[in-house]
Design a protein around this motif. Sequence first.
Motif, PDB file in Angstrom:
ATOM      1  N   ARG A  79       0.829  -1.210   0.000  1.00 18.42           N
ATOM      2  CA  ARG A  79       0.000   0.000   0.000  1.00 18.42           C
ATOM      3  C   ARG A  79       0.864   1.261   0.000  1.00 18.42           C
ATOM      4  O   ARG A  79       0.536   2.237  -0.665  1.00 18.42           O
ATOM      5  CB  ARG A  79      -0.953  -0.011   1.194  1.00 18.42           C
ATOM      6  N   ALA A  80       1.979   1.210   0.727  1.00 15.91           N
ATOM      7  CA  ALA A  80       2.883   2.372   0.756  1.00 15.91           C
ATOM      8  C   ALA A  80       3.490   2.611  -0.625  1.00 15.91           C
ATOM      9  O   ALA A  80       3.628   3.762  -1.062  1.00 15.91           O
ATOM     10  CB  ALA A  80       3.986   2.156   1.792  1.00 15.91           C
ATOM     11  N   ARG A  81       3.866   1.537  -1.328  1.00 12.55           N
ATOM     12  CA  ARG A  81       4.444   1.688  -2.666  1.00 12.55           C
ATOM     13  C   ARG A  81       3.400   2.229  -3.646  1.00 12.55           C
ATOM     14  O   ARG A  81       3.714   3.068  -4.495  1.00 12.55           O
ATOM     15  CB  ARG A  81       4.984   0.352  -3.174  1.00 12.55           C
ATOM     16  N   ILE A  82       2.171   1.747  -3.531  1.00 14.22           N
ATOM     17  CA  ILE A  82       1.117   2.257  -4.398  1.00 14.22           C
ATOM     18  C   ILE A  82       0.906   3.744  -4.155  1.00 14.22           C
ATOM     19  O   ILE A  82       0.811   4.538  -5.101  1.00 14.22           O
ATOM     20  CB  ILE A  82      -0.195   1.478  -4.173  1.00 14.22           C
ATOM     21  N   THR A  83       0.825   4.135  -2.898  1.00  9.25           N
ATOM     22  CA  THR A  83       0.585   5.544  -2.554  1.00  9.25           C
ATOM     23  C   THR A  83       1.701   6.430  -3.108  1.00  9.25           C
ATOM     24  O   THR A  83       1.432   7.467  -3.733  1.00  9.25           O
ATOM     25  CB  THR A  83       0.480   5.714  -1.031  1.00  9.25           C
ATOM     26  N   ALA A  84       2.949   6.027  -2.882  1.00  6.56           N
ATOM     27  CA  ALA A  84       4.082   6.830  -3.355  1.00  6.56           C
ATOM     28  C   ALA A  84       4.116   6.894  -4.875  1.00  6.56           C
ATOM     29  O   ALA A  84       4.346   7.967  -5.462  1.00  6.56           O
ATOM     30  CB  ALA A  84       5.391   6.245  -2.813  1.00  6.56           C
ATOM     31  N   THR A  85       3.866   5.766  -5.542  1.00  2.80           N
ATOM     32  CA  THR A  85       3.922   5.741  -7.005  1.00  2.80           C
ATOM     33  C   THR A  85       2.771   6.534  -7.605  1.00  2.80           C
ATOM     34  O   THR A  85       2.942   7.242  -8.606  1.00  2.80           O
ATOM     35  CB  THR A  85       3.912   4.295  -7.519  1.00  2.80           C
ATOM     36  N   LYS A 140     -10.035  -6.819   4.111  1.00  5.30           N
ATOM     37  CA  LYS A 140      -9.962  -7.834   5.160  1.00  5.30           C
ATOM     38  C   LYS A 140     -10.338  -7.223   6.499  1.00  5.30           C
ATOM     39  O   LYS A 140     -11.336  -7.586   7.097  1.00  5.30           O
ATOM     40  CB  LYS A 140      -8.568  -8.460   5.202  1.00  5.30           C
ATOM     41  N   ASP A 141      -9.535  -6.249   6.957  1.00  4.05           N
ATOM     42  CA  ASP A 141      -9.901  -5.565   8.194  1.00  4.05           C
ATOM     43  C   ASP A 141     -10.111  -4.089   7.904  1.00  4.05           C
ATOM     44  O   ASP A 141      -9.340  -3.457   7.186  1.00  4.05           O
ATOM     45  CB  ASP A 141      -8.828  -5.752   9.273  1.00  4.05           C
ATOM     46  N   ARG A 142     -11.161  -3.539   8.451  1.00  4.19           N
ATOM     47  CA  ARG A 142     -11.577  -2.170   8.154  1.00  4.19           C
ATOM     48  C   ARG A 142     -10.546  -1.109   8.582  1.00  4.19           C
ATOM     49  O   ARG A 142     -10.294  -0.155   7.835  1.00  4.19           O
ATOM     50  CB  ARG A 142     -12.942  -1.906   8.788  1.00  4.19           C
ATOM     51  N   PRO A 143      -9.933  -1.204   9.777  1.00  5.55           N
ATOM     52  CA  PRO A 143      -8.989  -0.155  10.200  1.00  5.55           C
ATOM     53  C   PRO A 143      -7.823   0.046   9.233  1.00  5.55           C
ATOM     54  O   PRO A 143      -7.411   1.182   8.983  1.00  5.55           O
ATOM     55  CB  PRO A 143      -8.503  -0.646  11.569  1.00  5.55           C
ATOM     56  N   THR A 144      -7.277  -1.055   8.684  1.00  2.00           N
ATOM     57  CA  THR A 144      -6.170  -0.931   7.727  1.00  2.00           C
ATOM     58  C   THR A 144      -6.590  -0.102   6.523  1.00  2.00           C
ATOM     59  O   THR A 144      -5.857   0.780   6.058  1.00  2.00           O
ATOM     60  CB  THR A 144      -5.708  -2.328   7.265  1.00  2.00           C
ATOM     61  N   HIS A 145      -7.778  -0.363   6.034  1.00  3.77           N
ATOM     62  CA  HIS A 145      -8.239   0.356   4.858  1.00  3.77           C
ATOM     63  C   HIS A 145      -8.552   1.813   5.161  1.00  3.77           C
ATOM     64  O   HIS A 145      -8.280   2.695   4.356  1.00  3.77           O
ATOM     65  CB  HIS A 145      -9.464  -0.321   4.258  1.00  3.77           C
ATOM     66  N   VAL A 146      -9.119   2.080   6.336  1.00  2.00           N
ATOM     67  CA  VAL A 146      -9.423   3.460   6.712  1.00  2.00           C
ATOM     68  C   VAL A 146      -8.140   4.293   6.754  1.00  2.00           C
ATOM     69  O   VAL A 146      -8.091   5.427   6.260  1.00  2.00           O
ATOM     70  CB  VAL A 146     -10.147   3.509   8.065  1.00  2.00           C
ATOM     71  N   ARG A 147      -7.070   3.705   7.311  1.00  2.00           N
ATOM     72  CA  ARG A 147      -5.782   4.421   7.360  1.00  2.00           C
ATOM     73  C   ARG A 147      -5.253   4.687   5.959  1.00  2.00           C
ATOM     74  O   ARG A 147      -4.738   5.781   5.676  1.00  2.00           O
ATOM     75  CB  ARG A 147      -4.764   3.606   8.168  1.00  2.00           C
ATOM     76  N   TRP A 148      -5.376   3.713   5.080  1.00  2.00           N
ATOM     77  CA  TRP A 148      -4.879   3.883   3.707  1.00  2.00           C
ATOM     78  C   TRP A 148      -5.678   4.953   2.975  1.00  2.00           C
ATOM     79  O   TRP A 148      -5.120   5.773   2.250  1.00  2.00           O
ATOM     80  CB  TRP A 148      -4.938   2.556   2.967  1.00  2.00           C
TER      81      TRP A 148
END
Length: 276
Positions: free
Chosen positions: A169-175, A195-203
């Motif tokens: 996710r970090a690589r996608i965001t930076a790219t 999968k888990d909601r908190p991970t996606h909310v942060r992204w």
Amino acid sequence: MNYRHSFHAGNSADVVKHSLLIALVSALQQKPGALTLIDTHAGCGLYDLRGDDAQRTGEAEGGVVRVLADNNPLLDEYRRLVRAVNGDGESHLSPGSPRILSQLLRPQDSLILNEKHPEDAKTLRAVMRGTPAAVHERDAYELWLALLPTRTSRGVVVVDPPYEQTDERARITATLGSAMRKWAHGVTVIWYPLKDRPTHVRWKQQLRRLGIPKLLNVEHWLYDTDQPGIFNGSGLFIVNPPYAFTQALPPLLEALRAAIAPEGHRGDITEEWLGR
């Protein structure tokens, strides 16, 4: 989360992703100008639902199998493209994004595919033989930036990784941030599993901070309540979707929700603008 295409071919996430890709490309093709379509994580391109990987999960039963038995006309084009790769026989082959996109090409359009995994890339080349697609075997994020801006004035980049790496996710965001500086008007589609909601909310918060003016988020939640530790659905971030696509989206999403909602669950598919 490891999301290798072969294990999940034809599942509900594939159905939603491919149905929206078909609608998106079709909307862009309302104008005659050429399109460049780029798939950064192309996979094998075509999957046998009778194979060991697909049989191990059985996920196609809740996806492509259900949609092929559905009769909503809004899903006719998806069904047509799936049946086209199967010929006149039983529908046991599920097309990945490369085969979906190749069937949508007009003479003026081009398709560039990339798959870093050597064995998958070899399979992809065989699957795409006879099509005008170019196949690369490079780092997906390096290729993404290297091909921008596209040679044609309009294009679509599809980013569909397996999420095997913890920094995906970090690589996608930076790219994506770098890509927007090179190609601000281009259309980008980023798929992800839920999968888990908190991970996606942060992204989602991280992507908001990129300041992209037109960033649409579509999320498909399979179950009425989150199921801990399992695949709960999938989503797409779509940068610069055309007006014709967004106008036609609500009834298409409802058709998809109704067709693939698990037994005992209504499910939910939502759309939200993040950058407006």
